[in-house]
Design a protein around this motif. Structure first.
Motif, mmCIF file in Angstrom:
data_model
loop_
_atom_site.group_PDB
_atom_site.id
_atom_site.type_symbol
_atom_site.label_atom_id
_atom_site.label_comp_id
_atom_site.label_asym_id
_atom_site.label_seq_id
_atom_site.Cartn_x
_atom_site.Cartn_y
_atom_site.Cartn_z
ATOM 1 N N ARG A 232 8.049 -68.105 -20.078
ATOM 2 C CA ARG A 232 8.617 -66.880 -20.658
ATOM 3 C C ARG A 232 8.440 -66.890 -22.174
ATOM 4 O O ARG A 232 8.129 -65.861 -22.780
ATOM 5 C CB ARG A 232 10.092 -66.765 -20.269
ATOM 6 C CG ARG A 232 10.756 -65.479 -20.742
ATOM 7 C CD ARG A 232 12.069 -65.259 -20.034
ATOM 8 N NE ARG A 232 11.864 -64.918 -18.631
ATOM 9 C CZ ARG A 232 11.637 -63.689 -18.184
ATOM 10 N NH1 ARG A 232 11.551 -62.675 -19.032
ATOM 11 N NH2 ARG A 232 11.473 -63.467 -16.898
ATOM 12 N N ILE B 261 15.906 -65.980 -17.532
ATOM 13 C CA ILE B 261 14.785 -66.908 -17.394
ATOM 14 C C ILE B 261 13.974 -66.618 -16.140
ATOM 15 O O ILE B 261 12.742 -66.535 -16.181
ATOM 16 C CB ILE B 261 15.290 -68.371 -17.355
ATOM 17 C CG1 ILE B 261 16.002 -68.713 -18.659
ATOM 18 C CG2 ILE B 261 14.136 -69.334 -17.113
ATOM 19 C CD1 ILE B 261 16.623 -70.091 -18.675
ATOM 20 N N SER B 262 14.669 -66.451 -15.002
ATOM 21 C CA SER B 262 13.991 -66.220 -13.726
ATOM 22 C C SER B 262 14.774 -65.169 -12.936
ATOM 23 O O SER B 262 15.715 -65.509 -12.210
ATOM 24 C CB SER B 262 13.903 -67.532 -12.927
ATOM 25 O OG SER B 262 13.180 -67.360 -11.730
ATOM 26 N N SER C 86 9.898 -72.211 -16.116
ATOM 27 C CA SER C 86 9.963 -70.755 -16.282
ATOM 28 C C SER C 86 10.315 -70.401 -17.722
ATOM 29 O O SER C 86 9.818 -69.410 -18.270
ATOM 30 C CB SER C 86 11.012 -70.161 -15.330
ATOM 31 O OG SER C 86 10.630 -70.331 -13.982
ATOM 32 N N LYS D 23 2.159 -65.712 -16.998
ATOM 33 C CA LYS D 23 2.698 -65.609 -15.644
ATOM 34 C C LYS D 23 2.604 -66.940 -14.907
ATOM 35 O O LYS D 23 3.544 -67.386 -14.257
ATOM 36 C CB LYS D 23 1.947 -64.532 -14.848
ATOM 37 C CG LYS D 23 2.483 -64.302 -13.444
ATOM 38 C CD LYS D 23 1.733 -63.184 -12.757
ATOM 39 C CE LYS D 23 2.318 -62.896 -11.375
ATOM 40 N NZ LYS D 23 2.155 -64.027 -10.451
#
Length: 276
Positions: free
Chosen positions: A233, A176-177, A229, A238
């Motif tokens: 995604r 995810i991040s 996030s 972004k």
């Protein structure tokens, strides 16, 4: 970088003014921010060909904010019921272009944005009859805990960033991040706990109790950040928007706050601080 700094300074000054003014100015600003957040959420799903219940969302989110400001939290359940009925009604009448997955995405976003921003309003106006003497002047308990929520959330982000930058090696949730690390989370956890405990102690509250709130804040802030996030995604974007020059959109800036505000609001209800 200069744009980011200027936006941050101006934004913090305006936020402080609006928070301290309270009343209709704070409520209206929170509702307008919730509109921007909903627009960003809808735009993200439109980016992947999933148009949502845009108009219904604006109507219901405005009702959530108004209820939090003027009618009380009990109305949130009634408005949530209305949201379900309206979104499914739209699906029935537009079934050729509005599928079941779009119904689910729409309701998730309406509750995600509407409930969270409603709690930002509920927290500010909580326990209006309880006034605390603070180093910066008298303020209501709700206003004081709104500041604790904001400062605790910002502390979580800041400590996590620096701890992750200097010590980070193990990825917290790479799917995810990718940039978040376990070390960063632990740094944010320790930093937030210390900051919230210190703020609470300065206001005369139990330090262990406020330290516990700090732990909850750090965890909620991290989940809130990762939740946004996850949405970006999925949508392949972004930033959620360009509402804050150099900082991204409203969801980018309020992702953690949207989770910590409800935690703080219910914390002061459960532990009885709203009745002190």
């Amino acid at each position: 970088m200069l744009t980011r700094i200027i936006t941050g300074v101006v934004g913090m000054a305006l936020a402080a003014f609006v928070i301290m003014q309270g009343d209709w100015l704070y409520a209206v600003c929170a509702i307008l921010l919730s509109f921007a957040a909903w627009y960003e959420y809808v735009s993200a799903f439109e980016h992947v060909g999933k148009p949502l219940a845009r108009l219904v969302g604006f109507v219901v989110i405005s009702l959530f904010g108004t209820a939090a400001w003027l009618w009380g939290s009990a109305w949130l359940v009634a408005i949530a019921t209305l949201a379900v009925l309206l979104v499914f009604a739209e699906a029935v009448f537009r079934h050729r272009r509005f599928a079941v997955d779009q119904v689910c995405f729409s309701l998730a976003g309406i509750f995600y944005v509407g409930f969270c921003f409603a709690h930002l309003i509920l927290l500010r106006f909580a326990a209006q009859d309880v006034v605390l003497a603070t180093p910066v002047g008298d303020m209501t308990l709700g206003c004081a805990f709104l500041w604790i929520m904001f400062l605790g959330t910002w502390s979580s982000d800041t400590f996590a960033y620096f701890a992750g930058s200097f010590f980070g090696s193990r990825r917290l949730c790479p799917e995810i991040s990718p940039k978040k690390t376990v070390e960063g989370f632990l740094g944010g956890l320790v930093g937030t706990t210390a900051v919230v405990a210190a703020l609470g102690g300065a206001l005369g509250f139990s330090v262990p109790l406020m330290a516990f709130l700090g732990v909850l804040l750090a965890c909620a802030a991290t989940v809130g950040d990762l939740a946004e996030s996850l949405i970006k995604r999925y949508a392949g974007v972004k930033d959620s928007g360009r509402f804050f020059p150099g900082h991204g959109g409203v969801l980018d800036r309020f992702d953690s706050v949207m989770f910590t505000a409800p935690f703080v609001y219910y914390f002061i209800q459960v532990v009885g601080l709203a009745g002190v």
